[in-house]
Design an enzyme around this catalytic site. Structure first.
Site, PDB file in Angstrom:
ATOM      1  CE  LYS A 177      -4.243   1.314   2.222  1.00  0.00           C
ATOM      2  NZ  LYS A 177      -5.223   1.548   1.084  1.00  0.00           N
TER       3      LYS A 177
HETATM    4  N1  PMP Z   1      -7.700  -1.719  -2.958  1.00  0.00           N
HETATM    5  C1  PMP Z   1      -7.055  -0.802  -2.870  1.00  0.00           C
HETATM    6  C2  PMP Z   1      -6.426   0.016  -4.015  1.00  0.00           C
HETATM    7  C3  PMP Z   1      -7.192  -0.007  -1.664  1.00  0.00           C
HETATM    8  O1  PMP Z   1      -6.748   1.198  -1.648  1.00  0.00           O
HETATM    9  C4  PMP Z   1      -8.041  -0.600  -0.464  1.00  0.00           C
HETATM   10  C5  PMP Z   1      -8.272   0.205   0.741  1.00  0.00           C
HETATM   11  N2  PMP Z   1      -7.267  -0.119   1.439  1.00  0.00           N
HETATM   12  C6  PMP Z   1      -8.594  -1.934  -0.864  1.00  0.00           C
HETATM   13  C7  PMP Z   1      -8.403  -2.265  -2.009  1.00  0.00           C
HETATM   14  C8  PMP Z   1      -9.245  -2.661   0.309  1.00  0.00           C
HETATM   15  O2  PMP Z   1      -8.530  -2.873   1.024  1.00  0.00           O
HETATM   16  P1  PMP Z   1      -8.908  -3.202   2.605  1.00  0.00           P
HETATM   17  O3  PMP Z   1     -10.089  -4.196   2.583  1.00  0.00           O
HETATM   18  O4  PMP Z   1      -7.905  -4.091   3.200  1.00  0.00           O
HETATM   19  O5  PMP Z   1      -9.165  -2.015   3.408  1.00  0.00           O
END
Ligand code: PMP
Length: 324
Positions: free
Chosen positions: A175
Site C-alpha cells: 500500500k
Molecule cells: N484496493 C485498494 C487500492 C485500496 O486502497 C483498498 C483500501 N485499503 C482496498 C483495495 C481494500 O483493502 P482493505 O479491505 O484492506 O481496506
C-alpha cells in the site's frame, strides 16, 4: 496586484481535519496535537511518494459503550509487509503498533465510528529519488468517519481508461502512497464522467479492482473475485467477506481472472474495503447489473459484516480489539 480571495469551502461530512487542537496523534515517537504534526517540504516521502499507509476503521457500539478496532493486527502486518517492499525497517513489532493505536484512540476518547491512518514515510529531507539509505518515521492519526461511498443503495461504476499499476511498476499488494496517484486518476475519470466509482483493469485488460476497493461478482450463486496476481491490493475486507461467505452462507469464493464483460452479465457485483465497507454496484458502463437492485448475497453479506464489525457476532470477536 493579485489579490487572493479567501475560499471557505464547506467541510466534507467525514474525514475532514477537525477544527482545534483537541485531536492527539502519534509522530516522531510521541503523542502530539494534530496541529503540531508537520513535515518539512523537503521530506522524501512528500517529494517522491516513498511512504506506505493503512486505512483502518474502529466501530462504535452504542449499546455496549465500546469502540472496536477492526483487524488491527492484519493491517499492521500488511504495513510491515509494505515496508519490506519499500526497503524500510518496521517501526515496531505488530503487537506494539496495535497497543499504540488503542492508546491513541483512548487518548482521543472517540465514541463514534473512527478512521485510523498510520503512515510510515521516508523522513529524510533530501533531493534524490531512491528507496535505500533514508530514515523513516511513523505518523498515526485518527478522525471521526462515516461512509466513504454509498452502502445503502447501488452505485454506478465505469471501467476507466487508466490501467492499474502493474507489479512490474509499483506493486499493488504493497500500500504505497505514490501508487495512489493511479487511484486518483481512476476515481476522477469515473466521477467527472458522472459515475460513483472506477473499475480498473490490469495491463492485459482483466478486471483488477476499484480505485480503493476490491471487487466481487456473483454468478449462479458463486462468489468470484480477481486473484492476487491481478494487481490488486490483498484486501483485508476481501478476506473477511470470504470468511463470512464460507462460514455463514456456505459459499466458497473463487479467486480467478475476471473479464470486463463478465461484470455486465453478473447477477450481483459489489466493491469492498475498509473505507468502502460493502458497496453494491448496480450499474456498470451503462449496463444494469442483475435486475438493477441490491442482490440477495450482497445484502446478506453486508448484514453479517456490519454485525461482525460492531461486535454483535461473538464468532468473530477475534476480528476486534476493544478500545475501552
Ligand atoms: N484496493 C485498494 C487500492 C485500496 O486502497 C483498498 C483500501 N485499503 C482496498 C483495495 C481494500 O483493502 P482493505 O479491505 O484492506 O481496506
Amino acid at each position: 496586484m493579485l489579490t487572493q480571495k479567501p475560499v471557505v469551502a464547506p467541510l466534507p461530512p467525514t474525514g475532514a481535519r477537525p477544527p482545534g487542537d483537541d485531536i492527539v496523534c502519534w509522530m516522531g515517537g510521541r503523542f502530539v496535537p494534530l496541529s503540531e504534526a508537520k513535515i518539512g517540504v523537503m521530506t522524501h516521502g512528500f517529494l517522491y511518494g516513498t511512504a506506505t499507509f493503512e486505512g483502518i476503521r474502529a466501530y462504535w457500539n452504542e449499546e455496549q459503550g465500546q469502540l472496536y478496532g477492526l483487524k488491527l493486527r492484519e493491517h499492521y502486518r500488511r504495513l510491515t509487509d509494505s515496508a519490506k517492499v519499500l526497503l524500510m525497517e518496521p517501526p515496531m513489532p505488530v503487537e506494539e503498533l496495535v497497543a499504540l493505536t488503542v492508546d491513541l484512540l483512548r487518548r482521543n476518547g472517540f465514541r463514534q465510528d473512527t478512521y485510523i491512518r498510520p503512515t510510515l514515510y521516508k523522513s529524510t529531507e533530501a533531493i534524490g529519488v531512491r528507496l535505500h539509505n533514508l530514515d523513516r518515521d511513523l505518523v498515526v492519526f485518527a478522525v471521526p468517519f462515516g461512509e466513504y461511498i454509498a452502502i445503502d443503495r447501488g452505485i454506478s461504476a465505469q471501467t476507466v481508461s487508466w490501467r492499474r499499476n502493474s507489479d512490474l511498476s509499483i506493486p499493488a499488494r504493497a500500500k504505497i502512497v505514490g501508487a495512489y496517484a493511479n487511484s486518483a486518476f481512476s476515481k476522477s475519470e469515473a466521477q467527472l464522467n458522472g459515475y460513483d466509482e472506477a473499475i480498473v483493469l490490469t495491463l492485459d485488460g482483466h478486471v483488477s479492482e476499484g480505485s480503493a476497493e476490491n471487487l466481487f461478482m456473483v454468478r449462479d450463486g458463486r462468489l468470484i473475485t480477481p486473484g492476487i496476481s491481478d494487481d490488486i491490493l490483498e484486501g483485508i475486507t476481501r478476506s473477511a467477506l470470504m470468511e463470512l461467505a464460507s462460514q455463514e452462507l456456505g459459499i466458497e469464493t473463487l479467486g480467478r481472472t475476471v473479464d470486463r464483460s463478465e461484470l455486465y452479465i453478473a447477477d450481483e457485483v459489489f466493491m469492498c474495503g475498509t473505507g468502502a465497507q460493502i458497496s453494491p454496484v448496480t450499474m456498470i458502463d451503462h449496463r444494469t447489473v442483475g435486475d438493477g437492485h441490491v442482490g440477495p448475497i450482497t445484502a446478506r453479506l453486508a448484514e453479517l459484516y456490519f454485525d461482525a464489525v460492531r461486535g454483535r457476532l461473538p464468532a468473530y470477536a477475534s476480528w476486534l480489539t476493544p478500545v475501552y
